[in-house]
Design a protein around this motif. Structure first.
Motif, PDB file in Angstrom:
ATOM      1  N   ARG A 368      40.641  55.920  45.233  1.00 55.99           N
ATOM      2  CA  ARG A 368      41.129  54.606  44.780  1.00 55.99           C
ATOM      3  C   ARG A 368      42.654  54.544  44.866  1.00 55.99           C
ATOM      4  O   ARG A 368      43.230  53.519  45.238  1.00 55.99           O
ATOM      5  N   TYR A 369      43.297  55.636  44.499  1.00 58.26           N
ATOM      6  CA  TYR A 369      44.755  55.681  44.557  1.00 58.26           C
ATOM      7  C   TYR A 369      45.234  55.446  45.994  1.00 58.26           C
ATOM      8  O   TYR A 369      46.163  54.660  46.234  1.00 58.26           O
ATOM      9  N   PHE A 403      33.349  41.545  54.369  1.00 54.42           N
ATOM     10  CA  PHE A 403      33.136  42.958  54.064  1.00 54.42           C
ATOM     11  C   PHE A 403      33.603  43.243  52.642  1.00 54.42           C
ATOM     12  O   PHE A 403      34.644  42.729  52.210  1.00 54.42           O
ATOM     13  N   CYS A 404      32.850  44.067  51.933  1.00 53.01           N
ATOM     14  CA  CYS A 404      33.227  44.459  50.572  1.00 53.01           C
ATOM     15  C   CYS A 404      33.509  45.956  50.559  1.00 53.01           C
ATOM     16  O   CYS A 404      32.634  46.769  50.913  1.00 53.01           O
ATOM     17  N   LEU A 405      34.731  46.317  50.169  1.00 50.69           N
ATOM     18  CA  LEU A 405      35.140  47.712  50.163  1.00 50.69           C
ATOM     19  C   LEU A 405      34.530  48.425  48.951  1.00 50.69           C
ATOM     20  O   LEU A 405      34.627  47.948  47.824  1.00 50.69           O
ATOM     21  N   CYS A 406      33.891  49.571  49.201  1.00 53.61           N
ATOM     22  CA  CYS A 406      33.202  50.321  48.150  1.00 53.61           C
ATOM     23  C   CYS A 406      33.711  51.766  48.132  1.00 53.61           C
ATOM     24  O   CYS A 406      33.020  52.692  48.593  1.00 53.61           O
ATOM     25  N   PRO A 407      34.930  51.972  47.622  1.00 58.16           N
ATOM     26  CA  PRO A 407      35.462  53.339  47.576  1.00 58.16           C
ATOM     27  C   PRO A 407      34.843  54.132  46.425  1.00 58.16           C
ATOM     28  O   PRO A 407      34.465  53.566  45.397  1.00 58.16           O
ATOM     29  N   SER A 408      34.759  55.429  46.606  1.00 57.87           N
ATOM     30  CA  SER A 408      34.341  56.289  45.500  1.00 57.87           C
ATOM     31  C   SER A 408      35.385  56.235  44.395  1.00 57.87           C
ATOM     32  O   SER A 408      36.567  55.980  44.651  1.00 57.87           O
ATOM     33  N   GLY A 409      34.933  56.488  43.166  1.00 56.09           N
ATOM     34  CA  GLY A 409      35.853  56.592  42.041  1.00 56.09           C
ATOM     35  C   GLY A 409      36.074  58.055  41.720  1.00 56.09           C
ATOM     36  O   GLY A 409      36.348  58.866  42.592  1.00 56.09           O
ATOM     37  N   TYR A 410      35.918  58.399  40.447  1.00 50.90           N
ATOM     38  CA  TYR A 410      35.996  59.813  40.089  1.00 50.90           C
ATOM     39  C   TYR A 410      34.869  60.594  40.766  1.00 50.90           C
ATOM     40  O   TYR A 410      35.023  61.764  41.109  1.00 50.90           O
ATOM     41  N   GLU A 411      33.728  59.940  40.940  1.00 50.61           N
ATOM     42  CA  GLU A 411      32.598  60.533  41.654  1.00 50.61           C
ATOM     43  C   GLU A 411      32.250  59.647  42.849  1.00 50.61           C
ATOM     44  O   GLU A 411      32.759  58.545  42.987  1.00 50.61           O
ATOM     45  N   VAL A 412      31.346  60.148  43.713  1.00 50.72           N
ATOM     46  CA  VAL A 412      31.151  59.478  45.003  1.00 50.72           C
ATOM     47  C   VAL A 412      30.443  58.131  44.911  1.00 50.72           C
ATOM     48  O   VAL A 412      30.692  57.230  45.708  1.00 50.72           O
ATOM     49  N   ALA A 413      29.524  57.963  43.960  1.00 54.90           N
ATOM     50  CA  ALA A 413      28.737  56.733  43.894  1.00 54.90           C
ATOM     51  C   ALA A 413      29.556  55.587  43.309  1.00 54.90           C
ATOM     52  O   ALA A 413      30.485  55.797  42.527  1.00 54.90           O
ATOM     53  N   SER A 414      29.185  54.377  43.696  1.00 51.85           N
ATOM     54  CA  SER A 414      29.855  53.186  43.172  1.00 51.85           C
ATOM     55  C   SER A 414      28.846  52.053  43.051  1.00 51.85           C
ATOM     56  O   SER A 414      28.059  51.813  43.977  1.00 51.85           O
ATOM     57  N   PRO A 415      28.852  51.319  41.921  1.00 54.67           N
ATOM     58  CA  PRO A 415      27.948  50.173  41.790  1.00 54.67           C
ATOM     59  C   PRO A 415      28.292  49.044  42.756  1.00 54.67           C
ATOM     60  O   PRO A 415      27.484  48.134  42.958  1.00 54.67           O
ATOM     61  N   ARG A 416      29.484  49.103  43.381  1.00 52.38           N
ATOM     62  CA  ARG A 416      29.875  48.042  44.314  1.00 52.38           C
ATOM     63  C   ARG A 416      28.999  47.993  45.555  1.00 52.38           C
ATOM     64  O   ARG A 416      28.894  46.957  46.208  1.00 52.38           O
ATOM     65  N   VAL A 453      37.705  58.964  54.288  1.00 55.19           N
ATOM     66  CA  VAL A 453      38.887  58.776  53.446  1.00 55.19           C
ATOM     67  C   VAL A 453      40.172  58.869  54.266  1.00 55.19           C
ATOM     68  O   VAL A 453      41.134  58.125  54.036  1.00 55.19           O
ATOM     69  N   LYS A 454      40.196  59.746  55.240  1.00 61.24           N
ATOM     70  CA  LYS A 454      41.402  59.935  56.049  1.00 61.24           C
ATOM     71  C   LYS A 454      41.765  58.693  56.866  1.00 61.24           C
ATOM     72  O   LYS A 454      42.892  58.566  57.345  1.00 61.24           O
ATOM     73  N   ASN A 455      40.816  57.749  57.013  1.00 64.73           N
ATOM     74  CA  ASN A 455      41.057  56.548  57.826  1.00 64.73           C
ATOM     75  C   ASN A 455      41.307  55.304  56.989  1.00 64.73           C
ATOM     76  O   ASN A 455      41.184  54.181  57.489  1.00 64.73           O
ATOM     77  N   ILE A 456      41.663  55.462  55.725  1.00 63.87           N
ATOM     78  CA  ILE A 456      41.897  54.302  54.853  1.00 63.87           C
ATOM     79  C   ILE A 456      42.976  53.378  55.434  1.00 63.87           C
ATOM     80  O   ILE A 456      42.862  52.148  55.360  1.00 63.87           O
ATOM     81  N   SER A 457      44.005  53.941  56.003  1.00 60.50           N
ATOM     82  CA  SER A 457      45.087  53.104  56.551  1.00 60.50           C
ATOM     83  C   SER A 457      44.631  52.304  57.757  1.00 60.50           C
ATOM     84  O   SER A 457      45.291  51.345  58.149  1.00 60.50           O
ATOM     85  N   ASP A 458      43.489  52.659  58.338  1.00 55.25           N
ATOM     86  CA  ASP A 458      42.973  51.975  59.542  1.00 55.25           C
ATOM     87  C   ASP A 458      41.881  50.967  59.226  1.00 55.25           C
ATOM     88  O   ASP A 458      41.234  50.455  60.142  1.00 55.25           O
TER      89      ASP A 458
END
Length: 518
Positions: A368-369, A403-416, A453-458
């Motif tokens: 998320r950061y 498109f809806c972005l669904c990043p992991s939080g503290y853990e990998v799953a997300s309700p999004r 994760v490494k491609n967030i900027s793309d």
């Protein structure tokens, strides 16, 4: 010569002293020869039950706090293979079975008692259930080839008849095999729910908010209307009905980082069911399953190595870097509902969805950061917020975005992920090591975008490279898979409850209990 009164008293005293001293000497000799005879491994099953009832009633000050995690858990958090076999019903023994009697995967401290139960009272029951087990395995033996044959049919639509729904299209890896498997499940699958344990930690769970998939599944199994059998000899799998959410609520003191109460609860419960039933020992726990949507779900299983390594773990936190093994574990969708009613499904037509991508959420975890640091307030096409602006509806933003972005939080799953599916917004999974729910059946690449994760900027370039034609296909497929993520009450065929059960069914098909007995 007639004995005097004094002599008589002395004789009686000597006898009394002898009666007291001799047993003490015998006990001392036994202790010197076999000191473990006085350890807690000689506890009876009744004392184990008493200990468990004390833990379940929120007493974590129990004298058995000296339990230690077995040494085999030291390497538990090593990455596992991330690819799950799809309809490959192999002779999967999940590792060579340990020779009897060391077959439980609990602490050495309680190993002896349980072994005695296997060799003693449960042995007759174990042997008497062998013929029934053979019948159950024979039924699975007939189901496996029928599903394999169905998998050979490469049609995009199932060839089987069904009054409710016929799987079709590229959202399924093999529609025909899935449909055949589902029908076989409805015909054959029986689940036994252990009755041991007390509410609220057992047989109960949260039915609203973040962890509701855990609670609602437990409640549906407790109702007993679908798949449940009250005869354990008729069951193909055995459900361990504990709620990790409730354990954390009642056995963990916030901010202490002391999870010993959870540890005792899990160890004592497996100890208890292994005392009273032969089924855990029979399969090393391989035909048992637990289910949890709490972040600590995977961690709680490490306290019993066989539960971690051999049992079927149905987890929201399906992270391969933390030991999630898709060949035996199943991914559970994380669904957040604030009421008993489903949210309104659907959204704006694709042609009127004006936002390319949307995310709003707190700064939870490293991913998320990175996302917020890269995109927050920097692009009108990729709208990323830590908190939605005043007057802007979170739900409306999802329904009006492509498109809806669904990043992991503290853990990998997300309700999004499920929120996006409900809003018919193509989900963009931003994570590493996450296995999405029902991946054995659903081809997530056909209706979602997966961004390392490494491609967030793309992200913008990746999404812009998807043609409008391809986007429309993906969006229609999102709508198609909705049925598999709906939390109906009561459950309906092919909904999330049945898909969870199907995930367990597939993993049961991949083992043969008799192979574990050799």
């Amino acid at each position: 010569m007639r004995p005097t009164r004094k002599t008589k008293v002395f004789s009686v005293s000597s006898i009394l002293v002898g009666l007291l001293v001799i047993p003490l000497v015998v006990l001392l000799v036994i202790f010197l020869i076999q000191p473990t005879a006085f350890s807690s491994s000689s506890l009876s099953s009744s004392s184990s039950e008493t200990t468990w009832n004390r833990v379940a009633s929120n007493d974590t000050s129990n004298s058995r706090s000296n339990y230690s995690v077995p040494s085999s858990t030291e390497e538990i958090w090593q990455p596992q293979p991330s690819q799950a076999p799809v309809f490959t019903f192999s002779n999967n023994q999940r590792g060579a079975p340990a020779p009897a009697p060391q077959i439980l995967g609990v602490d050495d401290e309680v190993q002896g008692t349980i072994t005695q139960q296997v060799e003693g009272p449960n042995k007759t029951l174990f042997m008497s259930s062998s013929s029934q087990l053979e019948k159950l395995e024979a039924s699975l033996g007939r189901a496996r080839p029928s599903i394999r044959e169905a998998a050979k049919v490469r049609n995009k639509t199932s060839t089987h008849q069904d009054p409710d729904y016929v799987p079709r299209g590229p959202v399924y890896r093999t529609p025909n095999a899935f449909h055949r498997s589902y029908l076989e499940m409805e015909k054959l699958f029986k689940i036994y729910v252990y009755e041991e344990g007390e509410v609220p930690i057992f047989h109960d769970g949260p039915c609203f908010h973040m962890y509701l998939t855990e609670g609602r599944f437990i409640h549906e199994m407790e109702k007993g209307k679908l798949y449940r059998t009250t005869d354990p000899n008729q069951a193909l799998v055995y459900f361990l009905p504990f709620s990790v959410v409730r354990m954390v609520q009642f056995l963990y003191l916030p901010d202490t980082y002391d999870r010993n109460g959870l540890k005792l609860a899990i160890i004592d419960y497996i100890n208890l069911i292994a005392h009273k039933h032969p089924f855990w020992n029979r399969s090393l726990g391989a035909d048992h399953f637990m289910l949890s949507c709490h972040d600590w779900g995977p961690f709680t299983t490490t306290f019993v190595p066989h539960l971690f390594h051999k049992s079927i773990r149905v987890l929201c936190n399906a992270n391969t870097s933390e030991g999630f093994n898709p060949s035996k574990d199943a991914s559970l969708p994380e669904i957040k509902l604030l009421t008993s009613k489903l949210p309104r499904l659907g959204g704006h037509p694709p042609s009127t969805r004006s936002t390319l991508a949307f995310f709003a959420g707190g700064l939870h975890g490293h991913i998320r950061y990175l996302l917020l640091n890269e995109w927050k307030g920097k692009d009108q096409d990729v709208q990323v917020y830590e908190k939605v602006p005043q007057g802007v509806s979170y739900e409306e933003m999802m329904k009006s975005s492509k498109f809806c972005l669904c990043p992991s939080g503290y853990e990998v799953a997300s309700p999004r992920v499920v929120e996006a599916i409900y809003a018919e917004c193509v989900p963009v999974l931003i994570s590493d090591g996450y296995i999405p729910p029902f991946s054995d059946v659903l081809d997530w690449k056909s209706f979602s975008v997966q961004v390392p994760v490494k491609n967030i900027s793309d992200i913008k370039n990746i999404l812009m490279s998807i043609s409008n034609r391809q986007y429309l296909k993906m969006q229609r497929r999102v709508k198609q898979v909705q049925r598999h993520f709906l939390m109906n009450g009561p459950p309906k065929r092919y909904d999330v409850f049945h898909m969870i059960v199907h995930s367990v069914w597939l993993r049961r098909l991949n083992i043969r209990i008799q192979d574990l007995l050799t």
